[in-house]
Design a protein around this motif. Structure first.
Motif, PDB file in Angstrom:
ATOM      1  N   ARG A  12       0.895  -2.516   6.504  1.00  0.00           N
ATOM      2  CA  ARG A  12       0.025  -1.356   6.335  1.00  0.00           C
ATOM      3  C   ARG A  12      -0.999  -1.666   5.266  1.00  0.00           C
ATOM      4  N   PRO A  13      -2.268  -1.428   5.488  1.00  0.00           N
ATOM      5  CA  PRO A  13      -2.835  -1.039   6.761  1.00  0.00           C
ATOM      6  C   PRO A  13      -2.937  -2.212   7.726  1.00  0.00           C
ATOM      7  N   ALA A  37     -13.139 -14.873   9.052  1.00  0.00           N
ATOM      8  CA  ALA A  37     -13.723 -15.310   7.781  1.00  0.00           C
ATOM      9  C   ALA A  37     -13.713 -14.187   6.734  1.00  0.00           C
ATOM     10  N   THR A  38     -13.653 -12.942   7.172  1.00  0.00           N
ATOM     11  CA  THR A  38     -13.614 -11.844   6.189  1.00  0.00           C
ATOM     12  C   THR A  38     -12.254 -11.807   5.479  1.00  0.00           C
ATOM     13  N   GLY A  39     -11.245 -12.353   6.121  1.00  0.00           N
ATOM     14  CA  GLY A  39      -9.901 -12.335   5.531  1.00  0.00           C
ATOM     15  C   GLY A  39      -9.280 -10.941   5.538  1.00  0.00           C
ATOM     16  N   ARG A  40      -9.904  -9.999   6.219  1.00  0.00           N
ATOM     17  CA  ARG A  40      -9.398  -8.613   6.193  1.00  0.00           C
ATOM     18  C   ARG A  40      -8.843  -8.160   7.540  1.00  0.00           C
ATOM     19  N   ILE A  41      -8.847  -9.056   8.520  1.00  0.00           N
ATOM     20  CA  ILE A  41      -8.474  -8.654   9.877  1.00  0.00           C
ATOM     21  C   ILE A  41      -7.091  -9.206  10.227  1.00  0.00           C
ATOM     22  N   ASP A  42      -6.265  -8.358  10.834  1.00  0.00           N
ATOM     23  CA  ASP A  42      -4.909  -8.787  11.193  1.00  0.00           C
ATOM     24  C   ASP A  42      -4.775  -9.139  12.659  1.00  0.00           C
ATOM     25  N   LEU A 216      -5.372  10.651   5.438  1.00  0.00           N
ATOM     26  CA  LEU A 216      -4.327  11.345   6.194  1.00  0.00           C
ATOM     27  C   LEU A 216      -3.143  10.423   6.479  1.00  0.00           C
ATOM     28  N   ASP A 217      -3.133   9.269   5.774  1.00  0.00           N
ATOM     29  CA  ASP A 217      -1.987   8.349   5.848  1.00  0.00           C
ATOM     30  C   ASP A 217      -1.809   7.664   7.199  1.00  0.00           C
ATOM     31  N   PHE A 218      -2.906   7.382   7.879  1.00  0.00           N
ATOM     32  CA  PHE A 218      -2.816   6.573   9.089  1.00  0.00           C
ATOM     33  C   PHE A 218      -2.423   5.154   8.670  1.00  0.00           C
ATOM     34  N   GLY A 219      -1.794   4.448   9.586  1.00  0.00           N
ATOM     35  CA  GLY A 219      -1.271   3.121   9.252  1.00  0.00           C
ATOM     36  C   GLY A 219      -2.255   1.982   9.457  1.00  0.00           C
ATOM     37  N   GLY A 220      -3.455   2.270   9.906  1.00  0.00           N
ATOM     38  CA  GLY A 220      -4.409   1.182  10.109  1.00  0.00           C
ATOM     39  C   GLY A 220      -5.617   1.626  10.902  1.00  0.00           C
ATOM     40  N   ARG A 256      -2.043   4.861  -2.225  1.00  0.00           N
ATOM     41  CA  ARG A 256      -0.746   4.215  -2.480  1.00  0.00           C
ATOM     42  C   ARG A 256       0.335   5.278  -2.536  1.00  0.00           C
ATOM     43  N   LYS A 257       1.526   4.843  -2.188  1.00  0.00           N
ATOM     44  CA  LYS A 257       2.614   5.824  -2.147  1.00  0.00           C
ATOM     45  C   LYS A 257       3.856   5.277  -2.829  1.00  0.00           C
ATOM     46  N   ASP A 258       3.670   4.465  -3.893  1.00  0.00           N
ATOM     47  CA  ASP A 258       4.861   3.775  -4.366  1.00  0.00           C
ATOM     48  C   ASP A 258       5.692   4.526  -5.404  1.00  0.00           C
ATOM     49  N   THR A 259       5.182   5.624  -5.982  1.00  0.00           N
ATOM     50  CA  THR A 259       6.040   6.384  -6.883  1.00  0.00           C
ATOM     51  C   THR A 259       6.194   7.797  -6.338  1.00  0.00           C
ATOM     52  N   THR A 260       7.168   8.493  -6.885  1.00  0.00           N
ATOM     53  CA  THR A 260       7.390   9.858  -6.435  1.00  0.00           C
ATOM     54  C   THR A 260       6.130  10.671  -6.700  1.00  0.00           C
ATOM     55  N   GLU A 261       5.531  10.388  -7.881  1.00  0.00           N
ATOM     56  CA  GLU A 261       4.337  11.141  -8.225  1.00  0.00           C
ATOM     57  C   GLU A 261       3.229  10.867  -7.203  1.00  0.00           C
ATOM     58  N   ALA A 262       3.097   9.582  -6.856  1.00  0.00           N
ATOM     59  CA  ALA A 262       2.070   9.215  -5.881  1.00  0.00           C
ATOM     60  C   ALA A 262       2.358   9.886  -4.542  1.00  0.00           C
ATOM     61  N   GLU A 263       3.651   9.963  -4.218  1.00  0.00           N
ATOM     62  CA  GLU A 263       4.012  10.622  -2.952  1.00  0.00           C
ATOM     63  C   GLU A 263       3.604  12.082  -2.972  1.00  0.00           C
ATOM     64  N   PHE A 264       3.857  12.692  -4.140  1.00  0.00           N
ATOM     65  CA  PHE A 264       3.495  14.106  -4.286  1.00  0.00           C
ATOM     66  C   PHE A 264       1.989  14.284  -4.145  1.00  0.00           C
TER      67      PHE A 264
END
Ligand code: PEP
Ligand code: MN
Length: 355
Positions: A12-13, A37-42, A216-220, A256-264
């Motif tokens: 993600r993303p 070459a952009t290094g941003r594409i999966d 809106l937290d889409f995955g990509g 980012r969603k890595d802490t509870t606060e961030a989740e909130f």
């Protein structure tokens, strides 16, 4: 699914890009090289078979484009995805080692076609992304997902590409964000990505639609790109160069969603986004209501009838009280709201009478 693809599926993303349509070998390879070459594409995308609204338009190069994609994959190390709508498409795509399949919006609406694709995938281990149907019908979208699940497809994701509506609107396909959000609620944990290209239909809106989906937290994202967008054989208006895509992706703010606060904070942001969305839709509807009032105003003027017709207004209010009660809205609110709407409506009609 091999380990590399499995890891990518979880990333993600997840960023997918490539041309709307594969046109020539050189175009596919050059677009892919510059995207890598952009290094941003999966993952690389390309339409091989194109469902076009009108006959006589470019309908895709067909199977002969698949070796180009395979070459692009070998050259960049990036997996590939193509749209499939029939069992034959599935067989051809598998033969040329396409890594991920997607079902297009014009296919998701048709249970016969979805079932045909699902049946062709029995016993095949390949991820499938399902675009929303053209029309805002979540049951068709979930129905397609269920058909794939029943056929044993293990990895399923969703692509939000907006919904078609009559007439010209700001978007090519209205995003109606609350609908993909409802799908996320129904399928927690399922990959959901946004296709801002088909929502926007132009280059200007791409950035803001992409950002909104991230908020809106889409995955990509799946975004169309082309080495020469203006001269693309399909969807020229919405395609961008790989370099422009790089700029757009760089300018996005990833949550980012890595802490509870961030989740909130992110939960709060989601709810506020949804409220903004609903408010936008309410205002659009009220705008439409006023336009209808304008039309009535014109008829009244032409037939010399008074603006205020008390019986009609009482009917409207009675209906609204009933409906409001079912929805948990107080009578006091309904009265104040309709007074405001009524006043605005009368002002509109007054203007028309005096025009
Ligand atoms: C596409 O991705 O090029 C395409 C045809 O999209 P959709 O099915 O969303 O119209
Ligand atoms: Mn397209």
């Amino acid at each position: 699914m091999n380990e590399k693809l499995r890891r990518l599926w979880e990333k993600r993303p997840l960023i997918i890009s490539g041309p709307c349509s594969a046109e020539t070998e050189e175009q596919v390879l050059e677009t892919s090289r510059r995207l890598a070459a952009t290094g941003r594409i999966d993952m690389l995308r390309a339409g091989i078979w194109k469902p076009r609204t009108k006959p006589g338009q470019f309908e895709g190069v067909g199977t002969k484009g698949l070796p180009w994609l395979l070459q692009a994959k070998k050259m960049t190390g990036l997996p590939t995805t193509v749209e499939v709508a029939t069992a034959k498409h599935v067989q051809d795509a598998l033969q040329f080692e396409v890594d991920v399949l997607w079902i297009g919006a014009r296919t998701t609406v048709n249970p016969f076609s979805v079932q045909e694709v699902a049946d062709a995938l029995r016993g095949v281990d390949i991820p499938v992304l399902v675009k929303n149907p053209i029309n805002p019908d979540l049951e068709l979208w979930s129905g397609a997902i269920e058909r794939l699940q029943k056929a044993g497809v293990q990895q399923i994701g969703m692509i939000h590409r907006g919904f078609s509506s009559y007439g010209n609107t700001e978007y090519r396909n209205a995003p109606m964000w609350h609908l993909p959000i409802e799908m996320k609620r129904r399928y927690p944990g399922m990959l959901l990505i946004c296709d801002p290209s088909h929502i926007s239909g132009n280059r200007i809106l791409l950035q803001q639609v992409s950002q909104k989906s991230i908020d809106l937290d889409f995955g990509g994202l799946m975004i169309e790109s082309h080495i020469d967008p203006d001269n693309a054989w399909s969807d020229a208006k919405q395609q961008i160069t790989p370099e422009r895509l790089d700029e757009i992706l760089k300018a996005l703010t990833w949550r980012r969603k890595d802490t509870t606060e961030a989740e909130f904070i992110s939960a709060l942001a989601h709810l506020r986004e949804q409220i903004n969305q609903v408010d936008d839709e309410l205002l659009t509807l009220i705008g439409q209501r006023m336009k209808l009032a304008d039309k009535i105003g014109i008829y009244k003027r032409e037939n010399n009838i008074t603006i205020l017709q008390t019986n009609r207004w009482n009917d409207i209010l009675e209906r609204a009280y009933d409906k409001g009660e079912q929805l948990g809205l107080s009578k006091e609110f309904i009265t104040r709201y309709f007074d405001a709407v009524h006043l605005e409506s009368i002002n509109h009609q007054n203007k028309i009478m005096n025009d």
